[in-house]
Design a protein around this motif. Structure first.
Motif, PDB file in Angstrom:
ATOM      1  N   TYR A   1       0.851  -1.190   0.000  1.00  0.00           N
ATOM      2  CA  TYR A   1       0.000   0.000   0.000  1.00  0.00           C
ATOM      3  C   TYR A   1       0.881   1.232   0.000  1.00  0.00           C
ATOM      4  CZ  TYR A   1      -3.625  -3.318   1.252  1.00  0.00           C
ATOM      5  OH  TYR A   1      -4.493  -4.373   1.249  1.00  0.00           O
ATOM      6  N   GLN A   2       0.825   1.961  -1.113  1.00  0.00           N
ATOM      7  CA  GLN A   2       1.697   3.132  -1.251  1.00  0.00           C
ATOM      8  C   GLN A   2       0.894   4.284  -1.814  1.00  0.00           C
ATOM      9  OE1 GLN A   2       3.026   4.395  -4.418  1.00  0.00           O
ATOM     10  NE2 GLN A   2       4.188   5.994  -3.361  1.00  0.00           N
ATOM     11  N   GLN A   3       0.732   5.315  -1.018  1.00  0.00           N
ATOM     12  CA  GLN A   3       0.005   6.519  -1.406  1.00  0.00           C
ATOM     13  C   GLN A   3      -1.392   6.153  -1.912  1.00  0.00           C
ATOM     14  OE1 GLN A   3       2.597   8.743  -3.993  1.00  0.00           O
ATOM     15  NE2 GLN A   3       3.955   9.327  -2.320  1.00  0.00           N
ATOM     16  N   ASP A   4      -1.661   6.305  -3.203  1.00  0.00           N
ATOM     17  CA  ASP A   4      -3.012   6.075  -3.712  1.00  0.00           C
ATOM     18  C   ASP A   4      -3.107   4.817  -4.568  1.00  0.00           C
ATOM     19  OD1 ASP A   4      -1.485   6.955  -5.785  1.00  0.00           O
ATOM     20  OD2 ASP A   4      -2.938   8.411  -6.550  1.00  0.00           O
ATOM     21  N   GLN A   5      -2.194   3.866  -4.354  1.00  0.00           N
ATOM     22  CA  GLN A   5      -2.208   2.631  -5.133  1.00  0.00           C
ATOM     23  C   GLN A   5      -1.922   1.415  -4.258  1.00  0.00           C
ATOM     24  OE1 GLN A   5       0.693   3.416  -8.297  1.00  0.00           O
ATOM     25  NE2 GLN A   5      -0.995   3.642  -9.756  1.00  0.00           N
ATOM     26  N   ILE A   6      -2.506   0.288  -4.665  1.00  0.00           N
ATOM     27  CA  ILE A   6      -2.185  -1.003  -4.056  1.00  0.00           C
ATOM     28  C   ILE A   6      -1.454  -1.817  -5.116  1.00  0.00           C
ATOM     29  CG2 ILE A   6      -3.053  -3.046  -2.890  1.00  0.00           C
ATOM     30  CD1 ILE A   6      -5.635  -1.555  -2.335  1.00  0.00           C
ATOM     31  N   HIS A   7      -0.230  -2.217  -4.809  1.00  0.00           N
ATOM     32  CA  HIS A   7       0.561  -3.035  -5.724  1.00  0.00           C
ATOM     33  C   HIS A   7       0.451  -4.499  -5.299  1.00  0.00           C
ATOM     34  CE1 HIS A   7       2.754   0.323  -7.743  1.00  0.00           C
ATOM     35  NE2 HIS A   7       2.445   0.942  -6.605  1.00  0.00           N
ATOM     36  N   PHE A   8       0.040  -5.340  -6.229  1.00  0.00           N
ATOM     37  CA  PHE A   8      -0.024  -6.779  -6.000  1.00  0.00           C
ATOM     38  C   PHE A   8       1.164  -7.415  -6.712  1.00  0.00           C
ATOM     39  CE2 PHE A   8      -4.212  -5.123  -5.463  1.00  0.00           C
ATOM     40  CZ  PHE A   8      -4.800  -5.886  -4.472  1.00  0.00           C
ATOM     41  N   VAL A   9       1.955  -8.171  -5.964  1.00  0.00           N
ATOM     42  CA  VAL A   9       3.202  -8.724  -6.501  1.00  0.00           C
ATOM     43  C   VAL A   9       3.285 -10.210  -6.174  1.00  0.00           C
ATOM     44  CG1 VAL A   9       5.719  -8.593  -6.488  1.00  0.00           C
ATOM     45  CG2 VAL A   9       4.352  -6.499  -6.217  1.00  0.00           C
ATOM     46  N   CYS A  10       3.550 -11.025  -7.197  1.00  0.00           N
ATOM     47  CA  CYS A  10       3.750 -12.467  -7.028  1.00  0.00           C
ATOM     48  C   CYS A  10       5.091 -12.836  -7.639  1.00  0.00           C
ATOM     49  CB  CYS A  10       2.638 -13.269  -7.707  1.00  0.00           C
ATOM     50  SG  CYS A  10       0.974 -12.826  -7.219  1.00  0.00           S
ATOM     51  N   PRO A  11       6.124 -13.086  -6.848  1.00  0.00           N
ATOM     52  CA  PRO A  11       7.455 -13.375  -7.393  1.00  0.00           C
ATOM     53  C   PRO A  11       7.467 -14.632  -8.252  1.00  0.00           C
ATOM     54  CG  PRO A  11       7.575 -12.844  -5.059  1.00  0.00           C
ATOM     55  CD  PRO A  11       6.129 -13.025  -5.374  1.00  0.00           C
ATOM     56  N   LEU A  12       8.214 -14.548  -9.341  1.00  0.00           N
ATOM     57  CA  LEU A  12       8.428 -15.699 -10.214  1.00  0.00           C
ATOM     58  C   LEU A  12       9.816 -16.306 -10.007  1.00  0.00           C
ATOM     59  CD1 LEU A  12       6.853 -14.275 -13.493  1.00  0.00           C
ATOM     60  CD2 LEU A  12       6.018 -16.249 -12.202  1.00  0.00           C
ATOM     61  N   ALA A  13      10.610 -15.697  -9.160  1.00  0.00           N
ATOM     62  CA  ALA A  13      11.959 -16.186  -8.878  1.00  0.00           C
ATOM     63  C   ALA A  13      12.302 -15.865  -7.429  1.00  0.00           C
ATOM     64  CB  ALA A  13      12.977 -15.540  -9.820  1.00  0.00           C
ATOM     65  N   ARG A  14      13.189 -16.667  -6.857  1.00  0.00           N
ATOM     66  CA  ARG A  14      13.656 -16.474  -5.476  1.00  0.00           C
ATOM     67  C   ARG A  14      12.494 -16.450  -4.480  1.00  0.00           C
ATOM     68  NH1 ARG A  14      18.184 -11.879  -5.058  1.00  0.00           N
ATOM     69  NH2 ARG A  14      18.433 -12.987  -3.067  1.00  0.00           N
ATOM     70  N   GLN A  15      11.481 -17.278  -4.748  1.00  0.00           N
ATOM     71  CA  GLN A  15      10.305 -17.264  -3.881  1.00  0.00           C
ATOM     72  C   GLN A  15      10.636 -17.578  -2.427  1.00  0.00           C
ATOM     73  OE1 GLN A  15      10.415 -18.973  -6.821  1.00  0.00           O
ATOM     74  NE2 GLN A  15       8.477 -18.801  -7.944  1.00  0.00           N
ATOM     75  N   GLY A  16      11.577 -18.479  -2.208  1.00  0.00           N
ATOM     76  CA  GLY A  16      11.920 -18.865  -0.849  1.00  0.00           C
ATOM     77  C   GLY A  16      12.425 -17.722  -0.001  1.00  0.00           C
ATOM     78  N   ASP A  17      12.985 -16.682  -0.649  1.00  0.00           N
ATOM     79  CA  ASP A  17      13.503 -15.534   0.088  1.00  0.00           C
ATOM     80  C   ASP A  17      12.394 -14.646   0.640  1.00  0.00           C
ATOM     81  OD1 ASP A  17      16.085 -16.332  -0.392  1.00  0.00           O
ATOM     82  OD2 ASP A  17      16.312 -15.124  -2.205  1.00  0.00           O
ATOM     83  N   PHE A  18      11.161 -14.907   0.245  1.00  0.00           N
ATOM     84  CA  PHE A  18      10.033 -14.107   0.721  1.00  0.00           C
ATOM     85  C   PHE A  18       9.259 -14.810   1.830  1.00  0.00           C
ATOM     86  CE2 PHE A  18      11.087 -12.508  -3.409  1.00  0.00           C
ATOM     87  CZ  PHE A  18      10.895 -11.144  -3.308  1.00  0.00           C
ATOM     88  N   TYR A  19       9.797 -15.909   2.331  1.00  0.00           N
ATOM     89  CA  TYR A  19       9.172 -16.637   3.427  1.00  0.00           C
ATOM     90  C   TYR A  19       9.865 -16.260   4.729  1.00  0.00           C
ATOM     91  CZ  TYR A  19       6.415 -19.535   0.291  1.00  0.00           C
ATOM     92  OH  TYR A  19       5.488 -19.967  -0.629  1.00  0.00           O
ATOM     93  N   VAL A  20       9.125 -15.620   5.621  1.00  0.00           N
ATOM     94  CA  VAL A  20       9.698 -15.204   6.895  1.00  0.00           C
ATOM     95  C   VAL A  20      10.015 -16.439   7.743  1.00  0.00           C
ATOM     96  CG1 VAL A  20       8.526 -12.980   6.856  1.00  0.00           C
ATOM     97  CG2 VAL A  20       7.403 -14.940   7.932  1.00  0.00           C
ATOM     98  N   PRO A  21      10.904 -16.324   8.718  1.00  0.00           N
ATOM     99  CA  PRO A  21      11.327 -17.498   9.498  1.00  0.00           C
ATOM    100  C   PRO A  21      10.175 -18.260  10.150  1.00  0.00           C
ATOM    101  CG  PRO A  21      12.810 -15.662   9.912  1.00  0.00           C
ATOM    102  CD  PRO A  21      11.690 -15.120   9.086  1.00  0.00           C
ATOM    103  N   GLU A  22       9.120 -17.560  10.560  1.00  0.00           N
ATOM    104  CA  GLU A  22       8.007 -18.240  11.227  1.00  0.00           C
ATOM    105  C   GLU A  22       7.303 -19.226  10.309  1.00  0.00           C
ATOM    106  OE1 GLU A  22       8.608 -14.329  13.325  1.00  0.00           O
ATOM    107  OE2 GLU A  22       8.662 -15.095  11.271  1.00  0.00           O
ATOM    108  N   VAL A  23       7.254 -18.919   9.015  1.00  0.00           N
ATOM    109  CA  VAL A  23       6.632 -19.846   8.067  1.00  0.00           C
ATOM    110  C   VAL A  23       7.449 -21.124   7.987  1.00  0.00           C
ATOM    111  CG1 VAL A  23       5.916 -20.190   5.678  1.00  0.00           C
ATOM    112  CG2 VAL A  23       5.638 -17.956   6.750  1.00  0.00           C
TER     113      VAL A  23
END
Length: 314
Positions: free
Chosen positions: A173-195
């Motif tokens: 959520y940034q200013q007046d837009q919502i950005h939806f992002v789905c990585p196609l590479a390095r997905q594992g780097d977006f998993y926080v330790p709790e997951v």
């Protein structure tokens, strides 16, 4: 005559109210075109302060409100790891927080201490080379709910039709837009330790169930053998049955490059094509400027529960 005048005034007021509500919905993005594309990400590497939670996505509004109240000018982010269409709401995993810095900029030590004081943890996401992305206007609190019902189905269709492996799902959520992002590479780097910790616990529980099944099966086989001495050794199939694995238990370890969960958003692309086969769209890093991690104060928008992939639909 006076009764007709009164009915006319009531009708005019009702019509005015309906038109006002319609205008508010249109302003919130009701008629906005949802364009999904694959290409360079709208953000660079980021450092975020987050809280992790397991439960219905619609309850994430509390965490958005908490993180936004600490520093309203920072962009908010939500990361959703499970597909609410296949995972029970009480088992959905997500992380919500604020973006402290982007790119080469380092987060302020004072800001880090402030978020840590309120129980937030610090983590960094890399800049993925390619993503599936969409943008939706963020003008009112209603925009959040409209985005949930319009953008996520469009993302599902895009990813499924192209058999992509795109996960997890990020909402920024940034200013007046919502950005939806789905990585196609390095997905594992977006998993926080709790997951990853929940996955380890799931694997341990599954292995314990398998061990118990092995012991039970061996006892059953021993009892059967002592009673039916004429039974042929080959007449009995292996009595050990493989228990149903919890998400991510079967097939991959969290140490692998692709940290996919069988019930996560990645399931639509388990046999998917590489992002290299896509006709990538957008200028990304080479053209469009990155947005700042600082945003205008959301104000009353956060009074309602903000966006999640599930919210009311997921």
């Amino acid at each position: 005559m006076s009764e007709l005048l009164l009915l006319g005034l009531i009708a005019a007021l009702v019509l005015t109210l309906l038109l006002t509500l319609l205008g508010f919905a249109v302003y919130s993005g009701l008629l906005e075109d949802v364009v999904v594309s694959a290409g360079s990400p709208p953000i660079r590497n980021i450092t975020l302060a987050y809280k992790f939670h397991v439960g219905p996505y619609k309850e994430s509004g509390r965490l958005f409100t908490e993180s936004c109240s600490i520093s309203p000018r920072l962009s908010s982010i939500g990361v959703y790891y499970d597909n609410p269409h296949t995972v029970p709401p009480e088992k959905c995993r997500y992380a919500v927080g604020s973006i402290l810095s982007e790119g080469e900029e380092s987060p302020s030590p004072e800001l880090i201490r402030l978020y840590q004081k309120f129980g937030f943890k610090i983590f960094s996401f890399p800049a993925p080379s390619h993503v599936v992305t969409a943008v939706f206007p963020y003008t009112t609190a209603l925009s959040i709910h409209l985005a949930a019902h319009r953008v996520h189905p469009a993302l599902d269709t895009y990813i499924k039709e192209r058999k992509l492996c795109a996960h997890p799902r990020l909402e920024i959520y940034q200013q007046d837009q919502i950005h939806f992002v789905c990585p196609l590479a390095r997905q594992g780097d977006f998993y926080v330790p709790e997951v990853k910790e929940t996955e380890r616990k799931s694997r341990a529980a599954a292995e314990a169930d398998d061990t118990q099944t092995d012991v039970t099966g061996a006892d059953t086989l021993s009892d059967t053998s002592s009673i039916s001495l004429d039974a042929s050794p080959g007449s009995r199939e292996n009595s050990t049955t493989t228990s149903t694995m919890s998400p991510g238990v079967a097939g991959r370890s969290w140490d692998d490059t692709d940290d996919r969960s069988e019930h996560s958003y990645s399931e639509s692309g388990t046999s998917g094509s590489s992002f290299e086969e896509l006709d990538l769209e957008g200028d990304g890093a080479s053209g469009d400027p990155r947005f700042s991690h600082e945003a205008e104060p959301p104000g009353p928008k956060w009074a309602k529960e903000p966006s999640t992939p599930e919210k009311d639909e997921e």
